[in-house]
Design a protein around this motif. Structure first.
Motif, PDB file in Angstrom:
ATOM      1  N   ASP A  83     -15.546  -0.370  10.884  1.00 35.61           N
ATOM      2  CA  ASP A  83     -15.203   0.364   9.666  1.00 35.61           C
ATOM      3  C   ASP A  83     -15.825   1.758   9.661  1.00 35.61           C
ATOM      4  OD1 ASP A  83     -13.709  -1.714   8.667  1.00 35.61           O
ATOM      5  OD2 ASP A  83     -15.291  -2.474   7.338  1.00 35.61           O
ATOM      6  N   ILE A  84     -17.093   1.845  10.052  1.00 41.75           N
ATOM      7  CA  ILE A  84     -17.778   3.139  10.046  1.00 41.75           C
ATOM      8  C   ILE A  84     -17.133   4.101  11.038  1.00 41.75           C
ATOM      9  CG2 ILE A  84     -19.954   4.298  10.587  1.00 41.75           C
ATOM     10  CD1 ILE A  84     -21.401   1.813   9.486  1.00 41.75           C
ATOM     11  N   ILE A  85     -16.896   3.616  12.265  1.00 41.15           N
ATOM     12  CA  ILE A  85     -16.286   4.478  13.287  1.00 41.15           C
ATOM     13  C   ILE A  85     -14.880   4.893  12.862  1.00 41.15           C
ATOM     14  CG2 ILE A  85     -15.454   4.550  15.668  1.00 41.15           C
ATOM     15  CD1 ILE A  85     -17.743   2.598  16.362  1.00 41.15           C
ATOM     16  N   GLY A  86     -14.102   3.922  12.393  1.00 39.08           N
ATOM     17  CA  GLY A  86     -12.732   4.216  11.991  1.00 39.08           C
ATOM     18  C   GLY A  86     -12.661   5.160  10.806  1.00 39.08           C
ATOM     19  N   SER A  87     -13.550   4.981   9.838  1.00 37.89           N
ATOM     20  CA  SER A  87     -13.527   5.845   8.660  1.00 37.89           C
ATOM     21  C   SER A  87     -13.951   7.269   9.001  1.00 37.89           C
ATOM     22  CB  SER A  87     -14.419   5.270   7.559  1.00 37.89           C
ATOM     23  OG  SER A  87     -15.771   5.179   7.982  1.00 37.89           O
ATOM     24  N   ASP A 116      -0.845   9.273   1.998  1.00 41.71           N
ATOM     25  CA  ASP A 116      -1.457   9.270   0.667  1.00 41.71           C
ATOM     26  C   ASP A 116      -2.734   8.439   0.620  1.00 41.71           C
ATOM     27  OD1 ASP A 116       0.200   6.950   1.029  1.00 41.71           O
ATOM     28  OD2 ASP A 116       0.091   6.568  -1.125  1.00 41.71           O
ATOM     29  N   GLU A 117      -2.901   7.521   1.560  1.00 44.63           N
ATOM     30  CA  GLU A 117      -4.058   6.630   1.541  1.00 44.63           C
ATOM     31  C   GLU A 117      -5.243   7.140   2.364  1.00 44.63           C
ATOM     32  OE1 GLU A 117      -2.715   2.729   2.526  1.00 44.63           O
ATOM     33  OE2 GLU A 117      -1.478   2.546   0.733  1.00 44.63           O
ATOM     34  N   LEU A 118      -5.116   8.283   3.006  1.00 46.71           N
ATOM     35  CA  LEU A 118      -6.210   8.795   3.834  1.00 46.71           C
ATOM     36  C   LEU A 118      -7.529   8.956   3.083  1.00 46.71           C
ATOM     37  CD1 LEU A 118      -4.516  11.469   6.156  1.00 46.71           C
ATOM     38  CD2 LEU A 118      -5.331   9.186   6.756  1.00 46.71           C
ATOM     39  N   PRO A 119      -7.533   9.387   1.812  1.00 48.69           N
ATOM     40  CA  PRO A 119      -8.829   9.502   1.111  1.00 48.69           C
ATOM     41  C   PRO A 119      -9.583   8.183   1.001  1.00 48.69           C
ATOM     42  CG  PRO A 119      -7.165  10.798  -0.027  1.00 48.69           C
ATOM     43  CD  PRO A 119      -6.440   9.995   1.017  1.00 48.69           C
ATOM     44  N   GLN A 120      -8.917   7.067   1.189  1.00 47.98           N
ATOM     45  CA  GLN A 120      -9.584   5.774   1.104  1.00 47.98           C
ATOM     46  C   GLN A 120     -10.523   5.525   2.278  1.00 47.98           C
ATOM     47  OE1 GLN A 120      -6.641   2.648   0.157  1.00 47.98           O
ATOM     48  NE2 GLN A 120      -5.505   4.261  -0.905  1.00 47.98           N
ATOM     49  N   PHE A 121     -10.463   6.384   3.296  1.00 50.15           N
ATOM     50  CA  PHE A 121     -11.454   6.266   4.363  1.00 50.15           C
ATOM     51  C   PHE A 121     -12.861   6.498   3.798  1.00 50.15           C
ATOM     52  CE2 PHE A 121      -7.887   7.052   7.393  1.00 50.15           C
ATOM     53  CZ  PHE A 121      -8.088   5.934   8.196  1.00 50.15           C
ATOM     54  N   MET A 129     -14.611  -0.706   0.784  1.00 48.48           N
ATOM     55  CA  MET A 129     -13.417  -1.249   1.411  1.00 48.48           C
ATOM     56  C   MET A 129     -13.673  -1.442   2.900  1.00 48.48           C
ATOM     57  SD  MET A 129     -10.337   0.960  -0.424  1.00 48.48           S
ATOM     58  CE  MET A 129      -9.075   0.133   0.573  1.00 48.48           C
ATOM     59  N   SER A 130     -12.699  -2.023   3.568  1.00 44.54           N
ATOM     60  CA  SER A 130     -12.731  -2.201   5.015  1.00 44.54           C
ATOM     61  C   SER A 130     -11.445  -1.619   5.586  1.00 44.54           C
ATOM     62  CB  SER A 130     -12.846  -3.690   5.356  1.00 44.54           C
ATOM     63  OG  SER A 130     -12.791  -3.897   6.760  1.00 44.54           O
ATOM     64  N   LEU A 131     -11.414  -1.404   6.890  1.00 42.74           N
ATOM     65  CA  LEU A 131     -10.160  -0.966   7.494  1.00 42.74           C
ATOM     66  C   LEU A 131      -9.087  -2.036   7.334  1.00 42.74           C
ATOM     67  CD1 LEU A 131     -11.407   0.647  10.841  1.00 42.74           C
ATOM     68  CD2 LEU A 131     -10.696   1.833   8.748  1.00 42.74           C
ATOM     69  N   VAL A 132      -9.489  -3.301   7.433  1.00 47.37           N
ATOM     70  CA  VAL A 132      -8.544  -4.419   7.358  1.00 47.37           C
ATOM     71  C   VAL A 132      -9.020  -5.409   6.301  1.00 47.37           C
ATOM     72  CG1 VAL A 132      -7.397  -6.262   8.636  1.00 47.37           C
ATOM     73  CG2 VAL A 132      -8.052  -4.158   9.827  1.00 47.37           C
ATOM     74  N   GLY A 133      -8.110  -5.834   5.460  1.00 47.76           N
ATOM     75  CA  GLY A 133      -8.436  -6.804   4.423  1.00 47.76           C
ATOM     76  C   GLY A 133      -7.223  -7.051   3.545  1.00 47.76           C
ATOM     77  N   THR A 134      -7.454  -7.191   2.256  1.00 43.98           N
ATOM     78  CA  THR A 134      -6.369  -7.349   1.297  1.00 43.98           C
ATOM     79  C   THR A 134      -6.278  -6.091   0.449  1.00 43.98           C
ATOM     80  OG1 THR A 134      -5.517  -8.737  -0.498  1.00 43.98           O
ATOM     81  CG2 THR A 134      -7.874  -8.373  -0.440  1.00 43.98           C
ATOM     82  N   LYS A 165     -13.391  -8.155   1.779  1.00 42.61           N
ATOM     83  CA  LYS A 165     -13.328  -6.788   1.265  1.00 42.61           C
ATOM     84  C   LYS A 165     -11.878  -6.329   1.249  1.00 42.61           C
ATOM     85  CE  LYS A 165     -17.818  -4.794   2.498  1.00 42.61           C
ATOM     86  NZ  LYS A 165     -18.482  -3.702   3.247  1.00 42.61           N
ATOM     87  N   PRO A 166     -11.506  -5.502   0.285  1.00 41.19           N
ATOM     88  CA  PRO A 166     -10.162  -4.934   0.310  1.00 41.19           C
ATOM     89  C   PRO A 166     -10.015  -4.001   1.509  1.00 41.19           C
ATOM     90  CG  PRO A 166     -11.495  -3.868  -1.366  1.00 41.19           C
ATOM     91  CD  PRO A 166     -12.297  -5.033  -0.860  1.00 41.19           C
ATOM     92  N   GLY A 167      -8.803  -3.886   2.026  1.00 41.82           N
ATOM     93  CA  GLY A 167      -8.597  -3.106   3.239  1.00 41.82           C
ATOM     94  C   GLY A 167      -7.517  -2.054   3.115  1.00 41.82           C
ATOM     95  N   LEU A 168      -7.595  -1.061   3.993  1.00 46.30           N
ATOM     96  CA  LEU A 168      -6.537  -0.062   4.104  1.00 46.30           C
ATOM     97  C   LEU A 168      -5.251  -0.699   4.617  1.00 46.30           C
ATOM     98  CD1 LEU A 168      -8.345   3.061   5.575  1.00 46.30           C
ATOM     99  CD2 LEU A 168      -7.018   2.995   3.478  1.00 46.30           C
ATOM    100  N   THR A 169      -5.415  -1.689   5.450  1.00 45.52           N
ATOM    101  CA  THR A 169      -4.261  -2.395   5.999  1.00 45.52           C
ATOM    102  C   THR A 169      -4.585  -3.883   6.058  1.00 45.52           C
ATOM    103  OG1 THR A 169      -2.621  -2.451   7.785  1.00 45.52           O
ATOM    104  CG2 THR A 169      -4.934  -2.223   8.439  1.00 45.52           C
TER     105      THR A 169
END
Length: 224
Positions: A36-40, A129-134, A142-147, A169-173
């Motif tokens: 998550d840290i690296i991806g964000s 539109d979801e890029l700020p969620q990083f 949040m996490s990169l992957v979740g709900t 955790k809720p996820g971007l995808t």
């Protein structure tokens, strides 16, 4: 557990909540957090590159702020503020009641939602539109992957099975995004996909879903 984290207005409308439910093992995974840290950080770098031209396009397209924020609910009902590029008119929340819901259950979806701006349709179809969620991912909300994190009006109607979605955790995808998010219009099917993620999860499974997400975005498959 959940009741202590919800606002009073929601506590009074929610019934049959589980008294206790342990978070999913993914919530404690060191590998997942490092991913998550690296991806964000990579995502936020991308955001800095395109922020100015996107901000200009959003402002020229319709009046209102560049970013949109909304209170959402994450791991075990913890409230947090989610950020997105604004893709709708400024008073979109007030106009929601005037838009027909084409989905069923607790999903709100209208493929021709009149509140979406011209630039907003591009932002949504490309998921830009979801890029700020990083940022939400970087600080651990949040996490990169979740709900996908639900809104207050959604969680107020949850039953015990629905609350199991929030054991991660809720996820971007996630499973919903890579399995045709626009075509899935039944909330119970969304819950089934979320719970399948929890059953199948292992650290490398997140990498699989991230790869599938990249394919879906570039193929414009299932975007909404």
């Amino acid at each position: 557990m959940y009741q202590t984290l919800l606002p009073t207005a929601i506590k009074t409308t929610v019934s049959k909540l589980p008294e206790s439910q342990a978070p999913h093992p993914s919530a404690y995974s060191v590998f997942k957090r490092l991913l998550d840290i690296i991806g964000s950080l990579i995502g936020l770098l991308m955001l800095t590159i395109i922020f100015v031209p996107l901000a200009i396009a959003i402002k020229l397209d319709s009046p209102g702020p560049i970013l949109y924020s909304q209170e959402r609910y994450g791991l075990q009902g913890r409230a947090f503020r989610l950020w997105k590029f604004r893709s709708m008119v400024e008073n979109a929340d007030q106009l929601k009641a005037q838009v027909t819901n084409e989905a069923s259950g607790l999903i709100f979806k209208n493929e021709k939602d009149p509140r979406v701006t011209r630039i907003g349709r591009f932002l949504r179809s490309s998921s830009i539109d979801e890029l700020p969620q990083f940022w939400n991912v970087l600080i651990g909300e949040m996490s990169l992957v979740g709900t996908r994190p639900p809104t207050a009006d959604e969680v107020a109607l949850y039953n015990e099975r629905h609350w199991q979605r929030l054991n991660v955790k809720p996820g971007l995808t996630g499973e919903w995004q890579v399995n045709g998010r626009s075509s899935v219009k039944d909330f119970e099917e969304v819950v089934n996909l979320d719970l399948r993620y929890q059953r199948q999860w292992h650290p490398l499974y997140d990498l699989v879903l991230i790869a599938k997400t990249i394919y879906v975005i570039f193929a414009r498959d299932g975007a909404c």
